[in-house]
Enzyme design. Structure first.
Site, PDB file in Angstrom:
ATOM      1  N   ASP A  28       0.474  -0.921  -0.056  1.00 54.06           N
ATOM      2  CA  ASP A  28      -0.261  -0.348   0.191  1.00 54.06           C
ATOM      3  C   ASP A  28       0.845   1.282  -0.055  1.00 54.06           C
ATOM      4  O   ASP A  28       2.197   1.081   0.312  1.00 54.06           O
ATOM      5  CB  ASP A  28      -1.308  -0.628   0.872  1.00 54.06           C
ATOM      6  CG  ASP A  28      -2.229   0.311   0.773  1.00 54.06           C
ATOM      7  OD1 ASP A  28      -2.689   1.686   0.663  1.00 54.06           O
ATOM      8  OD2 ASP A  28      -3.409  -0.315   0.734  1.00 54.06           O
ATOM      9  N   HIS A  55      -4.358   5.554   3.455  1.00 60.28           N
ATOM     10  CA  HIS A  55      -4.973   3.764   3.193  1.00 60.28           C
ATOM     11  C   HIS A  55      -4.034   2.781   3.852  1.00 60.28           C
ATOM     12  O   HIS A  55      -4.627   1.754   3.920  1.00 60.28           O
ATOM     13  CB  HIS A  55      -4.954   4.254   1.179  1.00 60.28           C
ATOM     14  CG  HIS A  55      -6.217   2.814   0.723  1.00 60.28           C
ATOM     15  ND1 HIS A  55      -5.391   1.849   0.296  1.00 60.28           N
ATOM     16  CD2 HIS A  55      -6.892   2.885   0.488  1.00 60.28           C
ATOM     17  CE1 HIS A  55      -6.443   1.517   0.095  1.00 60.28           C
ATOM     18  NE2 HIS A  55      -7.189   1.839  -0.600  1.00 60.28           N
ATOM     19  N   SER A 106     -11.566  -2.380  -0.619  1.00 59.95           N
ATOM     20  CA  SER A 106      -9.418  -2.247  -0.262  1.00 59.95           C
ATOM     21  C   SER A 106     -10.021  -2.283   1.026  1.00 59.95           C
ATOM     22  O   SER A 106      -8.860  -2.877   2.256  1.00 59.95           O
ATOM     23  CB  SER A 106      -9.341  -0.418  -0.335  1.00 59.95           C
ATOM     24  OG  SER A 106      -8.917  -0.374  -1.466  1.00 59.95           O
TER      25      SER A 106
END
Length: 449
Positions: A178, A250, A405
């Site tokens: 990520d 994220h 996600s």
């Protein structure tokens, strides 16, 4: 982020990490007419097996050369300024050789040059198996109210019962590919994997100061090709401090879903109840490049990792990424990819590669989230609405997000829990157990739910 900037300034004159052959992954992202995206002025090529052992990278008059006449002619034609190997370890295992992992290279040229004619030129050479753009894949996240939901997903998963049977083991290592993570977040730091040979002061944590005050001595203690990789690696900038860029959240959120420090009286719980996780940064600003993702896979597999979570994707399959995933699966790891958030019956990669579990998203009532992709290629569905987890301290420490996600690291976390329950289990058996434990979904759009 201020901490990252200050550390980088201190190290600039003291330690050299990746050398001059790290590509510029912060170049502009180019969108083609069919909507696909790639990093400007970069290709990934794989050479045919006959080229193994023949590459001798050098530089002449500003042009990077392979030491193979036909390829060097093209490098001069297109002004190739850099050749960066995707496989950086000094040794190559048989499975890596099988998939040509050690024959993959990124070449970098003028940022304004259209990559397609360059790719066609290299593809036509007998020395080249394939040539593809350095694809850019977006994260599958939908922002949401940070107070919505908290951790309702553990109720739906029956996590409390599972934790009563087994809790995390520190030798089970999971990996989230990520945009990095807040290494010093109070709900993260204690569960960071530590690469013991690189922890030169031996205190079991990552001290981002030059030796002897910290762990950064510029020496590759374990000879894996990455100096000072105490907790992992930044595959964007080529250094051992994989902190997120500014407000990127994220990766920290996905990492916390899988493995936030649990039962510590702080914040949230992680799915595995305290196993260990590597820190890997593969992108910023909403997505990653396949060069960084592949490099991370080639890094983590020989380090005895167990699971890989990939919450990103595109509609275009890339052969080098497919090869990397098959390499990881055949090496005994489990891999998970997010199905995507188009609310459509479309295939996305890497979730649809062989060896990767395709994870779709459900809501509180165990039916398809309205925005989640679906199809017969979906392998498993996990909660993805209003998932409350860690985010960098710079943006508030905790937040709630939606997306496949979020479903992806949750499923990967369950696979890590299974491995903690039975450390002898194989990846194939683990995936079968995961499927067997799933409930059928009362939703006609999820044939494999």
């Amino acid at each position: 982020m201020k901490v990252r900037l200050l550390t980088a300034i201190v190290l600039l004159g003291a330690v050299v990490f990746a050398g001059s052959n790290w590509p510029d992954l912060l170049r502009p992202v180019v969108k083609t007419t069919d909507g696909e995206e790639h990093i400007a002025g970069q290709l990934i090529i794989e050479l045919v097996p006959e080229m193994r052992g023949r590459v001798q990278v050098s530089e002449q008059d500003g042009i990077a050369l392979f030491g193979i006449p036909g390829l060097d002619e093209l490098n001069r034609k297109w002004g190739v300024s850099l050749i960066a190997p995707l496989w950086r370890r000094p040794t190559v295992d048989p499975i890596a050789q099988k998939y040509g992992c050690d024959l993959q290279y990124l070449i970098q040229f003028d940022v304004n040059q259209d990559v397609m004619p360059v790719a066609a030129d290299y593809q036509n050479r007998a020395e080249v198996a394939y040539a593809v753009p350095n694809g850019y894949m977006r994260f599958d996240e939908v922002p949401n109210d940070p107070e919505y939901g908290r951790q309702w997903h553990y109720v739906n998963l029956g996590a409390a019962v599972a934790w009563g049977v087994a809790k995390g083991r520190t030798r089970v290592v999971n990996c989230v590919l990520d945009d990095g993570l807040d290494l010093f977040h109070p709900d993260i730091e204690a569960n960071l994997w530590i690469n013991t040979p690189e922890d030169v002061n031996g205190n079991g944590r990552f001290d981002t100061l030059p030796y002897p005050d910290g762990d950064l001595d510029g020496i590759d203690q374990d000879m894996n090709g990455y100096a000072d990789d105490v907790v992992g690696w930044d595959f964007v900038t080529g250094d051992p401090i994989p902190m997120p860029y500014q407000t990127d959240e994220h990766g920290t959120h996905c990492w916390g879903i899988t493995n936030a420090v649990t039962n510590n009286g702080v914040g949230v719980a992680g799915t595995t109840w305290n196993s260990r996780s590597m820190a890997l940064r593969c992108g910023q600003g909403g997505g990653i490049s396949i060069y960084a993702a592949i490099g991370a896979i080639y890094y983590l597999v020989p380090m005895n990792a167990w699971s890989i979570s990939m919450s990103f994707g595109s509609a275009t399959p890339y052969q080098p990424m497919a090869d990397a995933c098959r390499y990881a699966w055949e090496s005994g790891l489990v891999l998970f990819g997010s199905a995507g958030n188009d609310g459509a019956e479309v295939m996305r990669y890497p979730a649809c590669y062989e060896g990767v579990e395709n994870v779709a998203a459900s809501g509180r009532n165990d039916t398809k989230a309205s925005w989640s992709n679906y199809g017969t290629w979906v392998d498993v569905t996990a909660p993805g609405e209003g998932i409350y987890s860690t985010v960098p301290r710079l943006v508030g420490s905790y937040a709630s997000l939606d997306g496949t996600s979020m479903s992806c690291p949750l499923a990967a976390g369950v696979a890590c829990w299974i491995k903690c329950y039975d450390t002898t289990i194989s990846n194939a058996t683990c995936i079968q157990m995961l499927h067997d434990a799933c409930d059928s979904m009362p939703d006609p759009l999820y044939a494999q739910g």
